[in-house]
Write an enzyme that holds these catalytic residues in place. Structure first.
Site, PDB file in Angstrom:
ATOM      1  N   GLU A 116       0.833  -1.215   0.000  1.00  0.00           N
ATOM      2  CA  GLU A 116       0.000   0.000   0.000  1.00  0.00           C
ATOM      3  C   GLU A 116       0.868   1.266   0.000  1.00  0.00           C
ATOM      4  OE1 GLU A 116      -3.019  -0.356  -0.608  1.00  0.00           O
ATOM      5  OE2 GLU A 116      -3.761  -2.214   0.324  1.00  0.00           O
ATOM      6  N   HIS A 140      -3.335   1.839   8.183  1.00  0.00           N
ATOM      7  CA  HIS A 140      -4.388   1.011   7.591  1.00  0.00           C
ATOM      8  C   HIS A 140      -4.549  -0.249   8.428  1.00  0.00           C
ATOM      9  CE1 HIS A 140      -6.590  -1.639   5.034  1.00  0.00           C
ATOM     10  NE2 HIS A 140      -5.538  -2.362   4.712  1.00  0.00           N
ATOM     11  N   HIS A 142      -7.385  -3.734   9.525  1.00  0.00           N
ATOM     12  CA  HIS A 142      -8.546  -4.544   9.144  1.00  0.00           C
ATOM     13  C   HIS A 142      -9.505  -4.607  10.337  1.00  0.00           C
ATOM     14  CE1 HIS A 142      -6.091  -6.741   5.757  1.00  0.00           C
ATOM     15  NE2 HIS A 142      -6.215  -5.443   5.566  1.00  0.00           N
ATOM     16  N   GLU A 170     -19.147  10.910  21.798  1.00  0.00           N
ATOM     17  CA  GLU A 170     -17.912  11.627  21.477  1.00  0.00           C
ATOM     18  C   GLU A 170     -17.380  11.391  20.063  1.00  0.00           C
ATOM     19  OE1 GLU A 170     -15.389  11.501  25.059  1.00  0.00           O
ATOM     20  OE2 GLU A 170     -17.293  11.834  26.062  1.00  0.00           O
ATOM     21  N   HIS A 211     -12.877  -4.500   3.258  1.00  0.00           N
ATOM     22  CA  HIS A 211     -11.421  -4.604   3.407  1.00  0.00           C
ATOM     23  C   HIS A 211     -10.930  -4.030   4.743  1.00  0.00           C
ATOM     24  CE1 HIS A 211      -7.182  -3.798   1.492  1.00  0.00           C
ATOM     25  NE2 HIS A 211      -7.114  -4.109   2.763  1.00  0.00           N
TER      26      HIS A 211
HETATM   27  P1  13P Z   1       1.092  -5.564   2.989  1.00  0.00           P
HETATM   28  O1  13P Z   1       1.537  -6.827   3.679  1.00  0.00           O
HETATM   29  O2  13P Z   1       1.723  -5.430   1.616  1.00  0.00           O
HETATM   30  O3  13P Z   1       1.314  -4.345   3.849  1.00  0.00           O
HETATM   31  O4  13P Z   1      -0.469  -5.688   2.703  1.00  0.00           O
HETATM   32  C1  13P Z   1      -1.376  -5.878   3.733  1.00  0.00           C
HETATM   33  C2  13P Z   1      -2.684  -5.219   3.481  1.00  0.00           C
HETATM   34  O5  13P Z   1      -3.452  -5.055   4.411  1.00  0.00           O
HETATM   35  C3  13P Z   1      -3.024  -4.747   2.113  1.00  0.00           C
HETATM   36  O6  13P Z   1      -4.139  -3.929   2.132  1.00  0.00           O
HETATM   37 ZN    ZN Z   2      -5.454  -4.318   3.926  1.00  0.00          ZN
END
Ligand code: 13P
Ligand code: ZN
Length: 275
Positions: A116, A140, A142, A170, A211
């Site tokens: 990313e 980022h 999950h 809040e 995602h």
């Molecule tokens: P990477 O291992 O390349 O950081 O990818 C993980 C991920 O969450 C891609 O969206």
């Molecule tokens: Zn991801």
């Protein structure tokens, strides 16, 4: 000073570990980037190696030319960052054209920065400009409940923002601009980077449908805290939707607006139904 002794490196490692403990980083899921300050570079640069090859970023980030970034490695596990930082993360320098990077520290067993990286750097460029250099972190994760909601709520920023604001008082103070939504896209690469960076002009958080979550901020605590707040709110909504399809009451728009004065925030009027 050794790279690993620097406070920003310790704070970076700590965020990776906290995110893992939250359950947001299965396997290699998620990634983190920090734009390093000049004074931080001068403390640690003795350990840097400038012999590695230059590789393509996959996009152009002219406003980040010659800057240094601490980044998680692609395919590396957040679970392992604390135990093996030198094998899991790296410091890169962007070249003078803003199209290539060189690894100057870390990833001692090989590898490259997160897939990313185009998203992280394009968004970093946007937030650097938007905040006059104040924002330095792109994260980022999950986040489980956020992802779950992208299957049951319309992929509409107004619907998501209002639901999340209403789930905990809040929330609208933590993310008064609301959240952006990116439809499902192939992860990594330039396309998702371009779409996300359009949204980051306005929002500090963007939900990637089916995602995860993308958040930006001034420092590690505020960026992680933003993701944590959004995910907590999403968790409450998942519980509410699991109990009933009809809420008996919620926080009204008038009540949301009444928070503005005491908390010195301005809610994004796009998401308020004013009567
Ligand atoms: P990477 O291992 O390349 O950081 O990818 C993980 C991920 O969450 C891609 O969206
Ligand atoms: Zn991801």
């Amino acid at each position: 000073m050794k790279v690993l002794e620097a406070k920003f490196v310790q704070d970076f490692i700590n965020l990776c570990n906290e995110g893992y403990l939250k359950g947001w980083h299965e396997r290699n899921g998620g990634n983190l980037t920090y734009r390093i300050k000049d004074e931080e570079i001068s403390l640690i640069c003795e350990e840097f190696n400038y012999n590695n090859e230059f590789r393509d970023i996959g996009t152009e980030v002219k406003d980040l030319a010659n800057e240094y970034f601490l980044v998680t490695g692609s395919g590396k596990f957040m679970m392992n960052v604390k135990r093996d930082p030198e094998g899991s993360i790296c410091i890169i320098k962007v070249d003078e054209t803003g199209t290539k990077y060189q690894i100057v520290w870390g990833l001692v067993n090989g590898g490259h920065p997160t897939s990313e990286l185009p998203s992280h750097l394009m968004n970093m460029e946007v937030i650097k400009k938007r905040t006059n250099g104040k924002y330095r972190v792109v994260y980022h994760c999950h986040a489980t409940n956020v992802i779950a909601l992208t299957f049951v709520l319309p992929l509409d920023e107004k619907v998501f923002t209002r639901e999340l604001w209403q789930m905990a008082t809040e929330c609208c103070i933590v993310f008064p601009s609301g959240v952006g939504i990116c439809k499902w896209m192939v992860p990594g690469g330039r396309e998702i980077a371009v779409e996300t960076s359009k949204l980051v002009k306005e929002y500090d958080a963007v939900i990637w449908a089916h995602h995860g979550l993308f958040s930006v901020g001034e420092d590690f605590d505020s960026t992680f805290g933003l993701a944590d707040t959004i995910e907590k709110s999403a968790e409450i909504l998942v519980k509410v939707l699991s109990i009933t399809d009809k809420k008996l009451q919620t926080i009204t728009d008038k009540e949301l607006l009444s928070l503005e004065k005491d908390f010195n925030v301005k809610l994004n009027r796009k998401f308020i139904n004013e009567d």
